[in-house]
Design a protein around this motif. Sequence first.
Motif, mmCIF file in Angstrom:
data_model
loop_
_atom_site.group_PDB
_atom_site.id
_atom_site.type_symbol
_atom_site.label_atom_id
_atom_site.label_comp_id
_atom_site.label_asym_id
_atom_site.label_seq_id
_atom_site.Cartn_x
_atom_site.Cartn_y
_atom_site.Cartn_z
ATOM 1 N N GLY A 98 -9.416 -0.576 -1.092
ATOM 2 C CA GLY A 98 -8.877 -0.253 0.225
ATOM 3 C C GLY A 98 -9.671 -0.914 1.345
ATOM 4 N N LYS A 111 -9.172 4.528 -1.146
ATOM 5 C CA LYS A 111 -8.804 4.286 -2.539
ATOM 6 C C LYS A 111 -9.432 2.965 -3.000
ATOM 7 C CE LYS A 111 -4.320 6.673 -2.393
ATOM 8 N NZ LYS A 111 -2.858 6.534 -2.597
ATOM 9 N N MET A 151 0.825 -1.207 0.000
ATOM 10 C CA MET A 151 0.000 0.000 0.000
ATOM 11 C C MET A 151 0.862 1.261 0.000
ATOM 12 S SD MET A 151 -3.029 -1.083 2.672
ATOM 13 C CE MET A 151 -4.208 -2.378 2.276
ATOM 14 N N ASN A 203 -5.267 3.858 1.327
ATOM 15 C CA ASN A 203 -5.454 2.432 1.069
ATOM 16 C C ASN A 203 -6.010 1.696 2.288
ATOM 17 O OD1 ASN A 203 -2.502 3.109 -0.446
ATOM 18 N ND2 ASN A 203 -4.071 2.144 -1.711
#
Length: 221
Positions: free
Chosen positions: A171, A168, A67, A138
């Motif tokens: 995520g 995101k 991430m 993330n």
Amino acid sequence: MLKRLLSYFYPIKIHTQKSTLSQSLEITWANGNLVMDSENTNYSYGSLQRILKLGLKNIGFAKIKKMESILVLGVAGGSVIKTLVDEIQFKGNITGVEIDAEIIKMANQYFKLDEMKQLQIVIDDAFEFVLKTKEKYNLIIIDVFQDTKMPNFLFESFFINRVCFLLKSKGFILFNTMLLNNAENLRNQKLIDEFKSENFSIKTIPRVEKHNELIVIEKLT
């Protein structure tokens, strides 16, 4: 070193501090490790670190390592940040939001939080921060407590929807909750029952360290 060795036999308190927001805060040697506690619960390291580590394992260490950005709402001593950096070897950016500046001073002094170059600490209310930020993440970790109490806003649809908006693609949200009575059980169940979205999945990891329940939300697209 002597206090650390003796802590395997009994806890040794080395610092106590009053905080307007968190009331009593303590730093204690326990089983060879420094921990941060409030009056009635562990705030960092100890059981809290084990709880959040289990949630991170559920998401997947390998996935987290790749991430780019992580948001931590509720930093305290920073044990989950230590797990991300030291154990998962996360190299991206971490934003930590903590309402209590006194806690961050203690975390810097005893846990060297200020030595983590990839970490940005923001002193702010978690609700205010998620309203203002334009960044997306993330992984968002929600670990907001005042002793054993959790602010009501954490369970409001508006807040949860806003946090989901800040994710995101693909995520995750890792939400640590505490269940001490039936009303809190119903509170969690209400949130889970009302959370409906084709773009997200939600699941729980119940009864972690007896009184905690982890809620994991994944953005599917």
